[in-house]
Motif scaffolding. Sequence first.
Motif, PDB file in Angstrom:
ATOM      1  N   ARG A 157      -4.910  13.595 -38.067  1.00  0.00           N
ATOM      2  CA  ARG A 157      -3.686  14.125 -38.671  1.00  0.00           C
ATOM      3  C   ARG A 157      -2.621  14.365 -37.609  1.00  0.00           C
ATOM      4  O   ARG A 157      -2.915  14.517 -36.430  1.00  0.00           O
ATOM      5  N   GLN A 158      -1.370  14.407 -38.035  1.00  0.00           N
ATOM      6  CA  GLN A 158      -0.255  14.631 -37.131  1.00  0.00           C
ATOM      7  C   GLN A 158      -0.196  16.101 -36.709  1.00  0.00           C
ATOM      8  O   GLN A 158      -0.556  16.997 -37.477  1.00  0.00           O
ATOM      9  N   PRO A 159       0.257  16.375 -35.472  1.00  0.00           N
ATOM     10  CA  PRO A 159       0.347  17.758 -35.003  1.00  0.00           C
ATOM     11  C   PRO A 159       1.383  18.552 -35.790  1.00  0.00           C
ATOM     12  O   PRO A 159       2.385  18.012 -36.252  1.00  0.00           O
ATOM     13  N   ARG A 160       1.137  19.874 -35.882  1.00  0.00           N
ATOM     14  CA  ARG A 160       2.014  20.743 -36.668  1.00  0.00           C
ATOM     15  C   ARG A 160       2.938  21.603 -35.816  1.00  0.00           C
ATOM     16  O   ARG A 160       3.895  22.172 -36.318  1.00  0.00           O
ATOM     17  N   ASP A 161       2.640  21.731 -34.520  1.00  0.00           N
ATOM     18  CA  ASP A 161       3.480  22.543 -33.653  1.00  0.00           C
ATOM     19  C   ASP A 161       3.423  21.978 -32.235  1.00  0.00           C
ATOM     20  O   ASP A 161       2.760  20.979 -31.967  1.00  0.00           O
ATOM     21  N   ARG A 162       4.114  22.650 -31.303  1.00  0.00           N
ATOM     22  CA  ARG A 162       4.206  22.133 -29.939  1.00  0.00           C
ATOM     23  C   ARG A 162       2.847  22.091 -29.253  1.00  0.00           C
ATOM     24  O   ARG A 162       2.530  21.123 -28.556  1.00  0.00           O
ATOM     25  N   THR A 186       4.585  13.879 -23.319  1.00  0.00           N
ATOM     26  CA  THR A 186       5.467  15.030 -23.549  1.00  0.00           C
ATOM     27  C   THR A 186       6.350  14.927 -24.781  1.00  0.00           C
ATOM     28  O   THR A 186       7.058  15.883 -25.098  1.00  0.00           O
ATOM     29  N   GLU A 187       6.319  13.812 -25.473  1.00  0.00           N
ATOM     30  CA  GLU A 187       7.191  13.656 -26.632  1.00  0.00           C
ATOM     31  C   GLU A 187       6.960  14.768 -27.646  1.00  0.00           C
ATOM     32  O   GLU A 187       5.838  15.066 -28.039  1.00  0.00           O
ATOM     33  N   GLY A 188       8.043  15.432 -28.021  1.00  0.00           N
ATOM     34  CA  GLY A 188       7.947  16.510 -28.998  1.00  0.00           C
ATOM     35  C   GLY A 188       7.457  17.828 -28.451  1.00  0.00           C
ATOM     36  O   GLY A 188       7.173  18.757 -29.224  1.00  0.00           O
ATOM     37  N   THR A 189       7.362  17.962 -27.114  1.00  0.00           N
ATOM     38  CA  THR A 189       6.834  19.200 -26.526  1.00  0.00           C
ATOM     39  C   THR A 189       7.801  19.855 -25.546  1.00  0.00           C
ATOM     40  O   THR A 189       7.479  20.908 -24.995  1.00  0.00           O
TER      41      THR A 189
END
Length: 450
Positions: free
Chosen positions: A153-158, A194-197
Amino acid sequence: MKLPMSPPGAAGLMSQLRQEVLSRVLTNSSPLPDGKYLHWDELRYRTPPSGLSIEEWWLSVRLARNSMLVPLPLLDKAGASFMLATPEPVLIHLHHIDRDAAGQIRTPEAAPIHENRERYLLHSLIEESITSSQLEGASTTRRVAEAMLRDGRQPRDRSEAMIFNNYQAMEHIRALRSEPITPDRVLDLHRLLTEGTLDDPADAGRMRLADDVNVVDNREGVLLHEPPSYKELPERLERLCAFANAAEDSSPFVHPVVRAILLHFMIGYDHPFADGNGRTARVLFYWSMARSGYWLMEFLSISQFLRRAPRQYVQAYLHTETDQNDTTYFVLHQLDIIRRSVSALHEYLARKTQEQKDAERMLASAGFLRSALNHRQVALLTHVLKHPGEAYRVAKHQSVHNVVYQTARTDLLDLEKLGLLEKVKQGNAFVFHPAANLDDRIGSLNKVTR
């Protein structure tokens, strides 16, 4: 964290010595005081040999090491070379790693680990992804993170994104193992990690654009390291990639394991990115080890041991910086981490093998087999216990047992209701995986129906 005390200068000490004292210094000269590669900050609390002061003892150590140190084609921010020695502890570590990480290792049931690759690889990828991200602040629990990675599943937070990205990057470097590393590939790895973090999304996949990044002890506010200027970073990364890709017979000779460790060291020293430097350093370490044929490393997690003792990790950097750029301190620290990771893998293999045998015995004697499960389900569970990393689909189960689709689907759904399988939606179909606590679940069902 308290900064280590820099050693006294050897030249100044020698100029103050009388001839008879200098003779005693040279007589007691050894690179390994008390059998260890000690920094001055550690040695100054020990008792020196008879007839020597603590400063004179350090001088004898420094003189012995100077003859061993070799300059590397890697530079500090002042343009001076980093140095490397290979004292006996380094050679011993490398011998064990050469034997254990590049040769044939077998599981306790005598099957080569390659034959159960997915079973053990998934465990190691998850372990490294979670602990490497936790080193840099990810706070998601292991249970949630592991479920996310196993279910896809896709991550929900950083925090989840850090772990998910690290997992993707660890898989990506397996495809790069036969390729040279380039600055562009390093930037691509950083972007993937690091994308999205990041606070500024534009920082993913690019080197920092200012000198506003320092290494600080957040608890005490102590400045630990000030990296080179951002203006030097493109040239420094080019130099690092050339070092990473150098032929094994290039001069000076650097053992492949040590080369991988030095890649890790230099990314940490240069801090070329606004964030994610540690994750990038560790992924490059894995790439270099894989490229040099240390195939076992993809089954190991070094970050779990770094996370247990982060102070020693930082201290290995500081000892290098405060003692003539001597990277031997950091190399020794990382060699010990690698060997502990290898030992942990052996322990894991032994434990999982025993758990499998115990579960098979419980499955054979479980009362619910005679009433709740049919022979197809028993056969599938037996296969699950021997191949825990495998996924199961209705169509495959239908084909193996020559039954109609609805019967095969019911078999798998019933096992899921019992908690023995877990289902995940992939596209328009369900895929079934062994339950994470399959051994315990079989044991509890065995007790209930006994």
